[in-house]
Design a protein around this motif. Structure first.
Motif, PDB file in Angstrom:
ATOM      1  N   CYS A   1      46.391  43.420  40.052  1.00  0.00           N
ATOM      2  CA  CYS A   1      45.119  42.740  40.284  1.00  0.00           C
ATOM      3  C   CYS A   1      44.047  43.093  39.261  1.00  0.00           C
ATOM      4  O   CYS A   1      42.962  42.525  39.281  1.00  0.00           O
ATOM      5  CB  CYS A   1      44.605  43.030  41.695  1.00  0.00           C
TER       6      CYS A   1
ATOM      7  N   CYS B   1      44.823  41.891  47.232  1.00  0.00           N
ATOM      8  CA  CYS B   1      45.927  42.738  46.777  1.00  0.00           C
ATOM      9  C   CYS B   1      46.234  43.817  47.810  1.00  0.00           C
ATOM     10  O   CYS B   1      45.379  44.227  48.587  1.00  0.00           O
ATOM     11  CB  CYS B   1      45.556  43.374  45.436  1.00  0.00           C
TER      12      CYS B   1
ATOM     13  N   CYS C   1      46.917  46.832  47.190  1.00  0.00           N
ATOM     14  CA  CYS C   1      46.570  48.177  46.728  1.00  0.00           C
ATOM     15  C   CYS C   1      45.277  48.687  47.361  1.00  0.00           C
ATOM     16  O   CYS C   1      44.528  47.945  47.991  1.00  0.00           O
ATOM     17  CB  CYS C   1      46.431  48.184  45.210  1.00  0.00           C
TER      18      CYS C   1
ATOM     19  N   SER D   1      42.495  49.402  43.053  1.00  0.00           N
ATOM     20  CA  SER D   1      42.913  48.488  41.994  1.00  0.00           C
ATOM     21  C   SER D   1      44.287  48.913  41.509  1.00  0.00           C
ATOM     22  O   SER D   1      44.673  50.073  41.649  1.00  0.00           O
ATOM     23  CB  SER D   1      41.914  48.527  40.839  1.00  0.00           C
ATOM     24  N   CYS D   2      45.036  47.935  40.995  1.00  0.00           N
ATOM     25  CA  CYS D   2      46.365  48.243  40.478  1.00  0.00           C
ATOM     26  C   CYS D   2      46.710  47.257  39.371  1.00  0.00           C
ATOM     27  O   CYS D   2      45.923  46.363  39.064  1.00  0.00           O
ATOM     28  CB  CYS D   2      47.409  48.176  41.600  1.00  0.00           C
TER      29      CYS D   2
HETATM   30 ZN   LIG Z   1      45.914  45.596  43.297  1.00  0.00          ZN
END
Ligand SMILES: [Zn+2]
Lengths: 170, 334
Positions: free
Chosen positions: B104, B95, B97, B100-101
Motif C-alpha cells: 500500500c 490494506c 497491514c 504501512s507495507c
Molecule cells: Zn499495507
C-alpha cells in the motif's frame, strides 16, 4: 513534521471509530437500524420485535466488518412510486447524470437531485414514477443504464485511440 | 476531416469519440451524442477521482536548509510519481497491514548535503525509491526534462543538509490536489453560443469583442436571423486533457470511466442486498417500520413525524400542492 503528521492520522482514526458507534450524531445522520429498534412498531408486540431487532443488530455488525456501510437509503415518507433516496459520499458527478438518465425512463414522471447542505457529504434524489414501475426499480435501471453507457464510451474511446495511434505511426 | 461522413451516417447515433491531437501529456478529443450531464460527470471524475500515488508522510531527520520542514514536505507531496498500474497498490485504509507495507505504500528517501561553495540544487531524481513495491515503476519520480533532473525540491548552501524519509500513498484529488492525474482539463461545447448558456458581456458588439474558440470552425455558425431554438441541447463536447505526467493521458480517461463504473457497481450492489428492487423492503427505514399509526403514508408527501396531512410539525399549515416535504418542515422550503 513527522510527529505532527502522524498525530493527525491517529486523530482521523478516532473520528472514524466515533462514526461507527454514532452516539453523538444527530438522529437524521444515525443508522436507520437505530430508529427502527426504538420505533413504535416494537410496542405493538414487544417480545417478537425484540428478537427481530436483536438479529438485525447482529447482521449489521457482521456486515460492517466486511463491507462498506450502506450508501443509499430511502428517506421516510416515501411510497413505492414516489421516493426520496439519500446517497452518502456522492455529489454532482453522479447526481446530475443519474437525474438525466432516470428522466429518460418513460415510466418516470419526475426526477431531481439536490445536495441539501454543502458541509454534509450527501446527495438526495427524488423519483416519482407512473404505476408501470417503482421508484427503486427506476433508480436501479438508471444506475445500470449509466454503467452501460460507460461501457460504450470506454470502448469507443479506446478504438478511436488505437485508430489515432495507428494513423500517427504510418 | 470526415465529420461530414459521420453526420450523414444515420446509424451513428450512439456516443462517438474523435481524437484530434495526442502526445505523451495531452489528449484532445470530441465526445458526441451524449448528454451534458454525462460529459460533465466524465470531466469531474477524471479531474478528481482517478487514483494516483503521491508522497503523503515525511519523516524529517535533518533539515538545515532555509525551508521549513512543512514547506519541504508540501513540495515533496506535489512531485508527480509514476502511477501506472495503480490497481496493484492498495489504499492504506483498505490494506491488511498495521500502518504501512509494500502493498500500500512506496518509500522514498532523500539525503543531500552541500559541501562546495556553489549553491546545490536538490531535484526529484535525487529521491531514492525503496524496493518493496508491487512493480518496478510505481512511485518513481516523473522525469521528463532533457537533463533528467525532475522537479526542483530545494537549494542548499555550503554546510546545509537535508535528510528525510517519505511514504507515498495511493489517493485521489478530491482529498488533495497532489493526487491529481491532470494538470488541466479543457471542457467546451457550443462554440457559437447558440444555446445562450453564456451571456456575453460587451461594450458595443459581443461578436467582435469575444475571440472565437478554435472549435467554432467545427460547427455551423447560426444563420442570419435564425430564431432561438429553446429545445436545443448540446451534443458535441470538446475535451482537452493535460496530464500531470503520473498517468498517460489516454489512460486517465480510461481510468476515469472505470472509477465511474466502480461507483455505480457499488451502489447497484448496495441496492440489491437492501430491498430486491421492487420497493418491497424489509430493510431499514421502510415506510411500514416507521408507521406510528398516523395516516402519513398517503402519497409520500407527508412526514412521518406524528402529524398527518398538511400541517407541518412546526405548526404552520403548508399550502403547497405537495403538502409537507419528507424533511419534516413545511413545503415552503421547496
Ligand atoms: Zn499495507
Amino acid at each position: 513534521m513527522a510527529g505532527k503528521t502522524r498525530a493527525r492520522a491517529a486523530e482521523a482514526e478516532e473520528v472514524d471509530q466515533a462514526d461507527i458507534t454514532m452516539e453523538d450524531a444527530p438522529p437524521s445522520a444515525q443508522k436507520p437500524g437505530y430508529s427502527q429498534e426504538e420505533g413504535s412498531a416494537m410496542q405493538e408486540d414487544e417480545g417478537e420485535e425484540n428478537d427481530v431487532a436483536g438479529e438485525e443488530e447482529e447482521e449489521e455488525e457482521e456486515e460492517e466488518e466486511e463491507e462498506e456501510p450502506q450508501r443509499v437509503r430511502i428517506l421516510p415518507g416515501s411510497t413505492e412510486t414516489a421516493a426520496s433516496f439519500e446517497f452518502l459520499k456522492e455529489g454532482h458527478t453522479l447526481g446530475n447524470a443519474l437525474r438525466y438518465i432516470i428522466m429518460k425512463n418513460p415510466g418516470v414522471e419526475f426526477c431531481a437531485y439536490t445536495i441539501p447542505h454543502p458541509s454534509e457529504d450527501k446527495m438526495n434524489l427524488r423519483i416519482q414514477t407512473y404505476d408501470t414501475t417503482t421508484a427503486t426499480a427506476a433508480l436501479a435501471k438508471g444506475l445500470q443504464d449509466i454503467e452501460d453507457l460507460c461501457d460504450v464510451v470506454a470502448d469507443e474511446f479506446w478504438t478511436q485511440r488505437d485508430k489515432f495511434n495507428a494513423a500517427q505511426n504510418k | 476531416m470526415d465529420y461530414d461522413n459521420m453526420m450523414l451516417d444515420g446509424e451513428s447515433l450512439g456516443p462517438t469519440v474523435k481524437i484530434s491531437a495526442a502526445d505523451s501529456t495531452h489528449v484532445d478529443f470530441e465526445l458526441t451524442n451524449v448528454d451534458l450531464s454525462f460529459a460533465n460527470s466524465l470531466r469531474r471524475v477524471i479531474q478528481a477521482e482517478v487514483p494516483t500515488i503521491a508522497i503523503d508522510l515525511v519523516e524529517v531527520e535533518v533539515n538545515t536548509s532555509v525551508l521549513a520542514d512543512e514547506f519541504v514536505a508540501h513540495r515533496l507531496g506535489l512531485i508527480p510519481l509514476d502511477s501506472r498500474e495503480i490497481d496493484q497498490l492498495n489504499y492504506t485504509r483498505d490494506c491488511d497491514c498495521e500502518n504501512s507495507c509494500g502493498k500500500c505504500t512506496v518509500q522514498l528517501t532523500l539525503h543531500a548535503k552541500c559541501t562546495s561553495d556553489e549553491v546545490m540544487k536538490v531535484y526529484a531524481r535525487d529521491l531514492i525509491v525503496g524496493i518493496d513495491r508491487p512493480n518496478n515503476h510505481i512511485g518513481n519520480p516523473v522525469i521528463t526534462d532533457p537533463d533528467g533532473l525532475g522537479s526542483l525540491i530545494c537549494k542548499l548552501r555550503k554546510g546545509q543538509e537535508i535528510k528525510l524519509n517519505c511514504i507515498a500513498k495511493k489517493g485521489i484529488a478530491k482529498e488533495h490536489a497532489k493526487w491529481s492525474p491532470t494538470a488541466a482539463v479543457g471542457f467546451e461545447y457550443d462554440p457559437h453560443n447558440k444555446l445562450h448558456h453564456l451571456d456575453l458581456w460587451y461594450e458595443t458588439d459581443a461578436a467582435t469583442e469575444w475571440p472565437k474558440s478554435k472549435y467554432a470552425d467545427w460547427e455551423e455558425p447560426p444563420a442570419e436571423g435564425e430564431p432561438f431554438d429553446f429545445n436545443a441541447v448540446p451534443s458535441r463536447f470538446y475535451f482537452e486533457v493535460e496530464g500531470a505526467g503520473n498517468i498517460e493521458p489516454d489512460a486517465i480517461i480510461q481510468e476515469g470511466i472505470k472509477e465511474l463504473q466502480k461507483k455505480l457497481a457499488g451502489l447497484i450492489h448496495g441496492l440489491g442486498e437492501n430491498d430486491g428492487m421492487n420497493g418491497d423492503y424489509d430493510g431499514p427505514r421502510s415506510p411500514d417500520a416507521m408507521d406510528g399509526g398516523v395516516g402519513w403514508q398517503d402519497q409520500g408527501y407527508t412526514t412521518p413525524y406524528g402529524n398527518a396531512g398538511n400541517a407541518s410539525a412546526w405548526g404552520g399549515g403548508a399550502a403547497t400542492a405537495y403538502g409537507t416535504t419528507p424533511y419534516g418542515n413545511s413545503g415552503g422550503g421547496w
